[in-house]
Write an enzyme that holds these catalytic residues in place. Structure first.
Site, PDB file in Angstrom:
ATOM      1  NE  ARG A  90      -3.461   2.456   2.647  1.00  0.00           N
ATOM      2  CZ  ARG A  90      -4.319   2.746   3.547  1.00  0.00           C
ATOM      3  NH1 ARG A  90      -4.551   2.132   4.606  1.00  0.00           N
ATOM      4  NH2 ARG A  90      -4.804   3.949   3.690  1.00  0.00           N
ATOM      5  CG  ASN A 144     -11.096  -1.060  -0.864  1.00  0.00           C
ATOM      6  OD1 ASN A 144     -12.211  -0.875  -1.293  1.00  0.00           O
ATOM      7  ND2 ASN A 144     -10.902  -0.552   0.017  1.00  0.00           N
ATOM      8  CB  CYS A 164     -18.243   0.225   0.353  1.00  0.00           C
ATOM      9  SG  CYS A 164     -17.077   1.669   0.558  1.00  0.00           S
ATOM     10  CG  HIS A 194     -13.681   3.740  -2.784  1.00  0.00           C
ATOM     11  ND1 HIS A 194     -12.523   3.286  -2.478  1.00  0.00           N
ATOM     12  CD2 HIS A 194     -14.681   3.389  -1.852  1.00  0.00           C
ATOM     13  CE1 HIS A 194     -12.593   2.831  -1.208  1.00  0.00           C
ATOM     14  NE2 HIS A 194     -13.841   2.701  -0.974  1.00  0.00           N
ATOM     15  CE1 TYR A 244     -11.137   6.301  -0.966  1.00  0.00           C
ATOM     16  CE2 TYR A 244     -13.603   6.161  -0.042  1.00  0.00           C
ATOM     17  CZ  TYR A 244     -11.999   5.759   0.046  1.00  0.00           C
ATOM     18  OH  TYR A 244     -11.429   4.808   1.075  1.00  0.00           O
TER      19      TYR A 244
END
Length: 421
Positions: A90, A144, A164, A194, A244
């Site tokens: 990440r 995700n 989500c 998102h 987002y």
């Protein structure tokens, strides 16, 4: 009822456990299996999980395993919450795109594509194991990028619904502002995972009074501050975008910000280290306050609601989920995965009707869906050219020189996770 959580060694898991304990009448779990390859984390997380159950007098049994096949055997539902490559991967997703002047984020843009490429093959392998072991089990995907991963699962014929916490977060926030119970708040939530907007906030149900104009008039500053967007933009839109959307509406501003501070992954890694130390304390028998800063707020309540509806009659009849479009948004293919209010039951999720969308939203949804089509193709078939095309199609990239540079960096940073590289 038996549930399995793949990725059960996550520091998220005590949030899930707390929800299972509090809402045991809605979802009566007899056995909960935490599945994770990291045995050391499993020991710490499961120890706290058992103490939480004991403190709240939950009679369910919590077991652990590093073996996916054993963990999902006979499960009524399997929750997926994995992170292939961990926080280290990440951190890369959030940093190398900045070298090309693009947003570094784990679920959208180039970083989101990298995560999809790492994740889709692993999730499909797990899903095949679930199907071989227990073909009737529901798969609830919290992994995700949820939209792409859920599309991969559905396309492969699995019984899957994507989940989500963005929508439930808005529901709880609006309920506090309106001083009503969360169950009284129904969202006209439309878009992709998102990439969504709250077009209306209704009291009492899908046909209730739309109080969104009142919310914006009386609490617009607070709502805009939470989104890190200007109040004047929110007022001009007249809707509430997911936070987002800031990556799209203020891309260059976000890139500048990200270049001046540590990555979110670095912050979370430090937080996880502290959380795991807390979890090892035998006196701790509730989720610590620090966990709220980790993310995933209300995830447990959304997961309980969804599982209860898929497995019985205990959940809410209408929930925001990720599922096939099937004509809901007429400008998308039926097999696109959208995030909208849907009726959920034992047969799965059926989206509610959505009014015609303003081109401002429909255009971006169509653009990102096209990117997701290409991203899934790259995840399933591999190849540098497929990665390049997906990046070129993404509205946050869209220039060939950016796409070239990002393709090289994505492959270089993810080679160990890409069988074709």
């Amino acid at each position: 009822m038996k549930l399995a959580v793949v990725g059960g060694g996550s520091t998220y898991t005590p949030e899930l456990i707390d929800g299972f304990a509090r809402l045991r009448d809605t979802l009566p779990i007899e056995e909960l299996v935490l599945v994770d390859p990291a045995a050391d984390r499993l020991e710490l997380v499961s120890g706290l999980a058992r103490r939480i159950f004991a403190k709240q007098d939950h009679a369910g049994r919590i077991t652990t395993t590093t073996d996916v096949d054993a963990g999902v055997a006979d499960a009524d539902a399997v929750l997926l919450q994995l992170r292939v490559g961990g926080q280290a991967a990440r951190n890369q997703d959030e940093t190398w795109p900045l070298e090309c002047g693009c947003v570094g984020q784990e679920t959208t843009g180039a970083g989101g594509l990298a995560k999809a490429l790492r994740t889709v093959p692993v999730v499909l392998d797990i899903a095949e194991r679930v199907r071989r072991t227990n073909p009737d089990a529901w798969i609830i995907d919290f992994t995700n990028p949820v939209g792409i991963v859920t599309r991969a699962l559905l396309q492969a014929g699995h019984k899957a619904v994507g989940l989500c916490n963005v929508a439930i977060g808005f529901q709880r926030k609006f309920a506090r502002l309106l001083e009503v119970e969360p169950g009284q708040v129904h969202l006209d939530h439309v878009g992709l995972n998102h990439l969504s907007w709250e077009l209306g906030v209704r009291l009492g149900g899908p046909d209730g009074e739309n109080v969104l104009p009142k919310l914006l008039a009386e609490h617009g500053d607070a709502i805009a501050d939470d989104l890190h967007l200007p109040r004047k933009l929110v007022d001009r839109l007249g809707v509430v975008p997911s936070y987002y959307l800031r990556y799209f509406y203020a891309h260059d501003e976000v890139v500048r910000e990200l270049g001046t501070k540590p990555s979110r992954a670095a912050e979370v890694a430090a937080m996880e280290k502290e959380l795991l130390e807390m979890y090892g304390d035998p006196a701790l028998d509730e989720k610590p306050e620090l966990l709220a800063k980790r993310g995933g707020a209300f995830y447990s309540e959304a997961a309980v609601d969804l599982a209860a509806s898929l497995l019985g009659d205990g959940g809410s009849p209408v929930q925001v989920v990720n599922t096939y479009n099937n004509g809901t948004l007429p400008f998308l293919a039926d097999d696109a995965v959208i995030e909208v209010q849907a009726r959920v039951g034992r047969d799965g999720a059926t989206p509610l009707a959505v009014p015609a969308l303003d081109p401002l939203y429909a255009g971006l949804i169509a653009n990102v869906t096209a990117y997701e089509d290409l991203a899934l193709e790259a995840a399933l078939r591999g190849g540098r050219d497929r990665v390049f095309k997906a990046l070129l199609a993404h509205p946050l990239i869209g220039q060939y020189d950016y796409a070239e540079g990002l393709t090289d960096r994505l492959i270089a940073h993810n080679r160990e996770h890409l069988a074709w590289a």
